[in-house]
Scaffold this motif. Structure first.
Motif, PDB file in Angstrom:
ATOM      1  N   MET A  44     -35.443 -25.151  50.868  1.00  0.00           N
ATOM      2  CA  MET A  44     -35.120 -25.830  49.608  1.00  0.00           C
ATOM      3  C   MET A  44     -36.413 -26.197  48.888  1.00  0.00           C
ATOM      4  SD  MET A  44     -32.023 -28.413  50.802  1.00  0.00           S
ATOM      5  CE  MET A  44     -31.672 -28.982  49.116  1.00  0.00           C
ATOM      6  N   THR A  45     -36.521 -25.796  47.647  1.00  0.00           N
ATOM      7  CA  THR A  45     -37.735 -26.078  46.880  1.00  0.00           C
ATOM      8  C   THR A  45     -37.467 -27.163  45.842  1.00  0.00           C
ATOM      9  OG1 THR A  45     -37.198 -24.308  45.317  1.00  0.00           O
ATOM     10  CG2 THR A  45     -38.622 -23.754  47.180  1.00  0.00           C
ATOM     11  N   GLY A  46     -38.453 -27.989  45.625  1.00  0.00           N
ATOM     12  CA  GLY A  46     -38.335 -29.030  44.608  1.00  0.00           C
ATOM     13  C   GLY A  46     -37.429 -30.165  45.050  1.00  0.00           C
ATOM     14  N   LYS A  47     -37.121 -31.020  44.111  1.00  0.00           N
ATOM     15  CA  LYS A  47     -36.283 -32.174  44.378  1.00  0.00           C
ATOM     16  C   LYS A  47     -34.826 -31.743  44.539  1.00  0.00           C
ATOM     17  CE  LYS A  47     -35.575 -36.883  42.677  1.00  0.00           C
ATOM     18  NZ  LYS A  47     -35.874 -37.849  41.582  1.00  0.00           N
ATOM     19  N   ILE A  48     -34.116 -32.420  45.426  1.00  0.00           N
ATOM     20  CA  ILE A  48     -32.706 -32.092  45.646  1.00  0.00           C
ATOM     21  C   ILE A  48     -31.924 -32.195  44.337  1.00  0.00           C
ATOM     22  CG2 ILE A  48     -30.583 -32.835  46.796  1.00  0.00           C
ATOM     23  CD1 ILE A  48     -32.336 -33.827  49.125  1.00  0.00           C
ATOM     24  N   GLY A  49     -31.203 -31.131  44.012  1.00  0.00           N
ATOM     25  CA  GLY A  49     -30.391 -31.124  42.801  1.00  0.00           C
ATOM     26  C   GLY A  49     -31.155 -30.888  41.515  1.00  0.00           C
ATOM     27  N   GLN A  50     -32.411 -30.432  41.621  1.00  0.00           N
ATOM     28  CA  GLN A  50     -33.203 -30.224  40.409  1.00  0.00           C
ATOM     29  C   GLN A  50     -32.580 -29.168  39.500  1.00  0.00           C
ATOM     30  OE1 GLN A  50     -35.814 -32.202  39.613  1.00  0.00           O
ATOM     31  NE2 GLN A  50     -35.671 -31.216  37.605  1.00  0.00           N
ATOM     32  N   ILE A  96     -23.230 -36.784  44.083  1.00  0.00           N
ATOM     33  CA  ILE A  96     -24.114 -36.270  45.132  1.00  0.00           C
ATOM     34  C   ILE A  96     -25.557 -36.280  44.641  1.00  0.00           C
ATOM     35  CG2 ILE A  96     -24.749 -34.203  46.444  1.00  0.00           C
ATOM     36  CD1 ILE A  96     -21.737 -33.512  46.534  1.00  0.00           C
ATOM     37  N   LEU A  97     -25.742 -35.858  43.402  1.00  0.00           N
ATOM     38  CA  LEU A  97     -27.078 -35.840  42.800  1.00  0.00           C
ATOM     39  C   LEU A  97     -27.701 -37.231  42.813  1.00  0.00           C
ATOM     40  CD1 LEU A  97     -29.149 -34.087  41.214  1.00  0.00           C
ATOM     41  CD2 LEU A  97     -27.942 -34.786  39.129  1.00  0.00           C
ATOM     42  N   ASP A  98     -26.917 -38.246  42.447  1.00  0.00           N
ATOM     43  CA  ASP A  98     -27.440 -39.611  42.398  1.00  0.00           C
ATOM     44  C   ASP A  98     -27.730 -40.163  43.787  1.00  0.00           C
ATOM     45  OD1 ASP A  98     -27.339 -39.677  39.646  1.00  0.00           O
ATOM     46  OD2 ASP A  98     -25.363 -40.619  39.557  1.00  0.00           O
ATOM     47  N   VAL A  99     -26.823 -39.940  44.719  1.00  0.00           N
ATOM     48  CA  VAL A  99     -27.009 -40.486  46.066  1.00  0.00           C
ATOM     49  C   VAL A  99     -28.163 -39.791  46.785  1.00  0.00           C
ATOM     50  CG1 VAL A  99     -25.945 -40.782  48.342  1.00  0.00           C
ATOM     51  CG2 VAL A  99     -24.598 -41.177  46.275  1.00  0.00           C
ATOM     52  N   GLN A 116     -23.990 -24.648  45.662  1.00  0.00           N
ATOM     53  CA  GLN A 116     -24.632 -23.856  46.708  1.00  0.00           C
ATOM     54  C   GLN A 116     -26.041 -24.327  47.080  1.00  0.00           C
ATOM     55  OE1 GLN A 116     -22.732 -21.225  47.947  1.00  0.00           O
ATOM     56  NE2 GLN A 116     -24.208 -20.936  49.607  1.00  0.00           N
ATOM     57  N   PRO A 117     -26.927 -24.623  46.117  1.00  0.00           N
ATOM     58  CA  PRO A 117     -28.289 -25.020  46.506  1.00  0.00           C
ATOM     59  C   PRO A 117     -28.362 -26.313  47.306  1.00  0.00           C
ATOM     60  CG  PRO A 117     -28.220 -24.315  44.207  1.00  0.00           C
ATOM     61  CD  PRO A 117     -26.795 -24.450  44.656  1.00  0.00           C
ATOM     62  N   MET A 118     -27.277 -27.121  47.301  1.00  0.00           N
ATOM     63  CA  MET A 118     -27.293 -28.383  48.036  1.00  0.00           C
ATOM     64  C   MET A 118     -26.588 -28.294  49.386  1.00  0.00           C
ATOM     65  SD  MET A 118     -26.917 -31.276  45.057  1.00  0.00           S
ATOM     66  CE  MET A 118     -25.411 -30.664  44.307  1.00  0.00           C
ATOM     67  N   PRO A 148     -27.509 -26.739  52.192  1.00  0.00           N
ATOM     68  CA  PRO A 148     -28.333 -27.024  53.376  1.00  0.00           C
ATOM     69  C   PRO A 148     -28.387 -28.513  53.720  1.00  0.00           C
ATOM     70  CG  PRO A 148     -29.422 -25.410  51.993  1.00  0.00           C
ATOM     71  CD  PRO A 148     -28.235 -25.901  51.215  1.00  0.00           C
ATOM     72  N   LEU A 149     -28.351 -29.361  52.704  1.00  0.00           N
ATOM     73  CA  LEU A 149     -28.305 -30.801  52.929  1.00  0.00           C
ATOM     74  C   LEU A 149     -27.011 -31.181  53.636  1.00  0.00           C
ATOM     75  CD1 LEU A 149     -29.636 -33.597  52.301  1.00  0.00           C
ATOM     76  CD2 LEU A 149     -28.282 -33.594  50.192  1.00  0.00           C
ATOM     77  N   ARG A 150     -25.881 -30.634  53.148  1.00  0.00           N
ATOM     78  CA  ARG A 150     -24.582 -30.916  53.773  1.00  0.00           C
ATOM     79  C   ARG A 150     -24.550 -30.461  55.224  1.00  0.00           C
ATOM     80  NH1 ARG A 150     -19.836 -26.893  52.644  1.00  0.00           N
ATOM     81  NH2 ARG A 150     -21.280 -25.772  54.013  1.00  0.00           N
ATOM     82  N   ASP A 151     -25.053 -29.243  55.491  1.00  0.00           N
ATOM     83  CA  ASP A 151     -24.998 -28.708  56.850  1.00  0.00           C
ATOM     84  C   ASP A 151     -25.852 -29.530  57.805  1.00  0.00           C
ATOM     85  OD1 ASP A 151     -23.375 -26.750  55.810  1.00  0.00           O
ATOM     86  OD2 ASP A 151     -24.967 -25.249  55.656  1.00  0.00           O
TER      87      ASP A 151
END
Length: 251
Positions: free
Chosen positions: A102-108, A47-50, A157-159, A161-164
């Motif tokens: 969400m703050t910063g880059k996704i998966g930071q 998920i982090l890579d994609v 958990q922090p990712m 919002p992307l899924r939803d």
């Protein structure tokens, strides 16, 4: 029915890949086994890579806002349920607010964890996460299932919002068209699209029909070649007429 989806652009490909990865992570997360939780962690790395390939967050925020404005135009329409409309608008607004939060880059938060990144780098090597390579990870995998699950949930958990958000976008995309019945004569089907703006096509066949569509498409033409697996599951060209339903999707 079994449905095959073929995206017409990289944006939809990315959303479909992420949907599949989130679904897999959630499925294995519910189990207690060490191997299953290992799969969840590897899936988080995927998920982090994609998710890092594009500015998905702003793209999803813009799409949700576009859909919100579209739904607002149905206010006071007697043919539309106000409760259903309000529920859909609330869901979109909540998803947008969560993305904006969400703050910063996704998966930071994963990238900042040196221990997780050491596992990620070893996981790319075949057999690279044996106990003699990563004794600390071997220890973690022997912890109580609840301890492992709590850690995995905290990393996931922090990712969410992307899924939803992508769940809403893909649901709207899939509901945007009407299926039409077709027959591929001799296992082949071609359709000229004339510069269509469709973003995805869905091909549905009866569950027990032994046919698999190989799809190639752009905005000008769609080609489908049906194959059927032999006893060893190797694909073979199909000469039969194949009945299928096809749905073009576009937001």
């Amino acid at each position: 029915m079994i449905t095959y989806e073929y995206p017409f652009n990289e944006r939809i490909r990315t959303l479909l890949r992420l949907e599949d990865l989130f679904h897999k992570a959630n499925g294995f997360l519910q189990r207690d086994g060490s191997q299953e939780h290992h799969v969840v962690l590897l899936t988080l790395f995927e998920i982090l890579d994609v998710a890092g390939r594009a500015d998905l967050k702003m793209d999803l925020i813009q799409e949700l806002e576009r859909q919100r404005q579209s739904l607002l135009s149905y206010r006071n329409n007697p043919d539309i349920s106000e409760d259903a409309l309000s529920g859909a608008l609330y869901e979109i607004e909540q998803a947008s607010a969560a993305l904006l939060g969400m703050t910063g880059k996704i998966g930071q938060h994963l990238r900042d964890n040196d221990w997780l990144m050491s596992i990620k780098s070893r996981a790319s090597i075949p057999g690279g996460v044996c106990e003699f390579d990563l004794p600390s990870y071997h220890y973690w995998r022997h912890q109580d299932p609840g301890v492992r699950r709590d850690a995995l949930v905290a990393w996931l958990q922090p990712m969410l919002p992307l899924r939803d958000a992508l769940t809403i976008v893909l649901r709207l995309l899939r509901a945007s068209g009407r299926p039409e019945h077709h027959i591929a004569v001799g296992g082949a089907f071609q359709l000229m699209l004339g510069g269509s703006s469709s973003q995805m096509v869905r091909i549905s066949l009866k569950m027990h029909d032994p046919y698999i569509p190989e799809i190639s498409a752009n905005k000008y033409a769609l080609n489908i070649r049906f194959i059927r697996p032999d006893s060893d599951h190797r694909p073979r060209h199909c000469d039969n007429d194949v009945e299928f339903d096809m749905l073009f999707c576009n937001l």
